[in-house]
Design an enzyme around this catalytic site. Structure first.
Site, PDB file in Angstrom:
ATOM      1  N   HIS A 122      85.202 -16.807  53.287  1.00  0.00           N
ATOM      2  CA  HIS A 122      86.086 -15.716  53.681  1.00  0.00           C
ATOM      3  C   HIS A 122      85.737 -14.441  52.920  1.00  0.00           C
ATOM      4  CE1 HIS A 122      89.603 -18.554  55.006  1.00  0.00           C
ATOM      5  NE2 HIS A 122      88.429 -18.906  55.514  1.00  0.00           N
ATOM      6  N   ARG A 147      83.243 -15.361  57.433  1.00  0.00           N
ATOM      7  CA  ARG A 147      84.393 -14.820  58.147  1.00  0.00           C
ATOM      8  C   ARG A 147      84.698 -13.432  57.598  1.00  0.00           C
ATOM      9  NH1 ARG A 147      90.686 -16.759  57.944  1.00  0.00           N
ATOM     10  NH2 ARG A 147      90.638 -15.307  56.189  1.00  0.00           N
ATOM     11  N   TYR A 159      97.243  -9.993  56.593  1.00  0.00           N
ATOM     12  CA  TYR A 159      96.663 -11.316  56.371  1.00  0.00           C
ATOM     13  C   TYR A 159      95.184 -11.261  55.981  1.00  0.00           C
ATOM     14  CZ  TYR A 159      94.292 -15.625  57.633  1.00  0.00           C
ATOM     15  OH  TYR A 159      93.487 -16.725  57.613  1.00  0.00           O
ATOM     16  N   ASP A 220      89.315 -13.971  62.353  1.00  0.00           N
ATOM     17  CA  ASP A 220      90.581 -14.660  62.615  1.00  0.00           C
ATOM     18  C   ASP A 220      91.626 -13.646  63.075  1.00  0.00           C
ATOM     19  OD1 ASP A 220      92.782 -16.278  62.692  1.00  0.00           O
ATOM     20  OD2 ASP A 220      92.720 -16.885  60.591  1.00  0.00           O
ATOM     21  N   HIS A 222      94.685 -14.642  63.918  1.00  0.00           N
ATOM     22  CA  HIS A 222      95.897 -15.198  63.315  1.00  0.00           C
ATOM     23  C   HIS A 222      97.121 -15.085  64.219  1.00  0.00           C
ATOM     24  CE1 HIS A 222      97.807 -16.574  59.403  1.00  0.00           C
ATOM     25  NE2 HIS A 222      96.673 -17.255  59.503  1.00  0.00           N
ATOM     26  N   GLU A 246      88.907 -16.465  66.253  1.00  0.00           N
ATOM     27  CA  GLU A 246      89.846 -17.556  65.985  1.00  0.00           C
ATOM     28  C   GLU A 246      91.283 -17.137  66.271  1.00  0.00           C
ATOM     29  OE1 GLU A 246      91.499 -19.933  62.032  1.00  0.00           O
ATOM     30  OE2 GLU A 246      89.608 -18.821  61.937  1.00  0.00           O
ATOM     31  N   GLU A 272      94.523 -24.543  64.553  1.00  0.00           N
ATOM     32  CA  GLU A 272      94.843 -24.953  63.186  1.00  0.00           C
ATOM     33  C   GLU A 272      96.314 -25.323  63.023  1.00  0.00           C
ATOM     34  OE1 GLU A 272      95.696 -20.868  60.690  1.00  0.00           O
ATOM     35  OE2 GLU A 272      93.612 -21.411  61.038  1.00  0.00           O
ATOM     36  N   ARG A 293      89.996 -26.328  66.063  1.00  0.00           N
ATOM     37  CA  ARG A 293      90.318 -25.921  64.688  1.00  0.00           C
ATOM     38  C   ARG A 293      91.286 -26.875  63.996  1.00  0.00           C
ATOM     39  NH1 ARG A 293      88.962 -23.562  60.803  1.00  0.00           N
ATOM     40  NH2 ARG A 293      90.647 -22.102  60.414  1.00  0.00           N
ATOM     41  N   GLU A 349      85.178 -24.786  57.741  1.00  0.00           N
ATOM     42  CA  GLU A 349      85.761 -23.765  56.868  1.00  0.00           C
ATOM     43  C   GLU A 349      85.784 -24.306  55.440  1.00  0.00           C
ATOM     44  OE1 GLU A 349      89.757 -20.935  56.696  1.00  0.00           O
ATOM     45  OE2 GLU A 349      89.828 -22.826  57.794  1.00  0.00           O
ATOM     46  N   TRP A 412     102.625 -13.457  61.928  1.00  0.00           N
ATOM     47  CA  TRP A 412     101.836 -13.123  60.750  1.00  0.00           C
ATOM     48  C   TRP A 412     100.396 -13.563  60.958  1.00  0.00           C
ATOM     49  CZ3 TRP A 412      99.963 -16.784  56.912  1.00  0.00           C
ATOM     50  CH2 TRP A 412      99.324 -16.166  55.810  1.00  0.00           C
TER      51      TRP A 412
END
Length: 412
Positions: A122, A147, A159, A220, A222, A246, A272, A293, A349, A412
């Site tokens: 990340h 990422r 985030y 991402d 999110h 993502e 996820e 994910r 990840e 979020w």
């Protein structure tokens, strides 16, 4: 081989973790990860009050039967708390079985399908220069896929930006190491989707210009976009050849992905926050995603996630298992064993845990040249140092939440 003892251990070295430790009547032990970020104690109660009493005396070899019993006998099925608890049992039983066989778990799953697991890290920054520094740091650590998350002009804290810990009210800890802030209330962050959609394509243009076309880049979303906004972003990012986009839109609305697919060829990674194969069933069958994910810890363990990924393989969909630092080293080891064994592995990840966590959870995996390998110790290859774990009691913590400029609570 009967389960003689089951302990639920909560420890908070760099963040809160929930671990189930099973001990058999012949002295073998197995560990399972039951961590549910921001709701850890709900899983502790579920395990302690409902699951542990059912395990004592059970045959530790009967992994599938135990999984089906815990899932079906509760009647009120699924959900993150239930599935995290079942996941911990499933992982711990695979750990025990590996130790009983004298083999690493991946060998019990059919053996290795590759030499190692490509992993991504990340990189983030409030501004482009800081983001570039973070990408360079990750490349120096050996990452071969990155990422990219960035600040958005006009927004104070969002985030995934590691350096904004103070702005988010989190003290000195790096935000990407643990976004759940310790305290009595969740931290409020701000959000503006239109500003985000304008800014992100310029970020990826800059990153591609700086680091070239070969480096796999991920991003991402999110869950923060509507379907048409997600489609807009995916299309605008096509020139920069993303490895994946993502969670571009809230996962509960799976039909939204049809609209996104109609408008962009950017690969999509979803799931996820999913808990079972039933959450993935339609979007796999309709080929609305490219990467699964799911997390071993959140989907009920190794057993059901392997089934999900075997199903995905029929449609040339690959794995992209969830692996931030709120997956404990036990859950990460389980993901590595599964990823090494399946044919349709995509990427893993991998956020590196802190030094305290690595002292509590003694691990045997290796990290070389951007590749993970779970190691060849029997079982999962992770042992819990109970004395170290006892030094770090649970601390209340919540993940942040978003509000728009007009005060509306937003994803979020």
């Amino acid at each position: 081989m009967r389960i003689d003892k089951a302990e639920v251990i909560v420890t908070s070295p760099d963040r809160n973790f929930v671990t189930l430790k099973l001990t058999t009547d012949d002295g073998l032990t197995g560990l399972g990860d039951a961590t549910l970020n921001g709701r850890e104690l709900a899983v502790v109660a579920y395990l302690t009050e409902h699951v542990v009493p059912l395990l004592i005396g059970c045959d530790a070899h009967r992994i599938e039967d135990t999984w089906q019993f815990l899932y079906r006998s509760a009647y009120w099925r699924r959900g993150p708390v239930t599935m995290a608890a079942i996941a911990a049992v499933d992982m711990a039983l695979w750990d025990v079985k590996g130790k009983a066989a004298g083999m690493p778990v991946y060998q019990l799953l059919g053996g290795a399908s590759r030499h190692g697991l490509l992993a991504y890290g990340h990189a983030s920054g409030k501004e482009i220069s800081e983001l570039f520094d973070s990408v360079h740091e990750h490349l120096e650590k050996g990452y071969r896929a990155i990422r990219v998350q960035t600040g958005v002009p006009g927004l104070k804290a969002i985030y995934g930006i590691a350096s904004q810990a103070a702005a988010a009210g989190g003290g000195e800890a790096r935000y990407d190491h643990e976004p759940a802030r310790r305290g009595a209330k969740p931290v409020e962050e701000d959000w503006d989707t239109r500003s985000y959609l304008r800014h992100i394509p310029t970020v990826f243009e800059a990153v591609r210009n700086e680091f070239g076309p070969e480096l796999p880049l991920l991003h991402d979303g999110h869950h923060r976009m509507t379907p048409i906004q997600a489609a807009t972003l995916g299309k605008s990012l096509e020139p920069y050849d993303l490895f994946w986009l993502e969670d571009c839109t809230p996962a509960e609305n799976q039909e939204a992905l049809r609209l996104v697919r109609q408008h962009t060829t950017t690969p999509l990674a979803i799931g996820e926050i999913f808990n079972t194969v039933w959450d993935f069933k339609d979007i796999i069958r309709e080929q609305l995603i490219d990467y699964v994910r799911g997390a071993v810890t959140h989907m009920g363990g190794i057993s059901p996630l392997k089934k999900t990924l075997d199903y995905a393989a029929m449609y040339q969909i690959k794995s992209g298992m969830h692996g931030p630092t709120d997956i404990s080293p036990v859950g990460m080891a389980a993901a590595m064993h599964l990823g090494l064994a399946i044919h349709n592995f995509g990427i893993q990840e991998y956020m590196q845990h802190g030094a305290k966590t690595d002292q509590v959870f003694e691990q045997s995996f290796t990290w070389q040249n951007g590749m993970l390998h779970p190691g060849d110790k029997p079982g999962l290859g992770v042992e819990l140092n109970v004395d170290e774990a006892g030094k770090y009691p649970y601390e209340q913590a919540y993940l942040p939440y978003n509000r728009l400029a007009d005060g509306t609570v937003h994803d979020w």
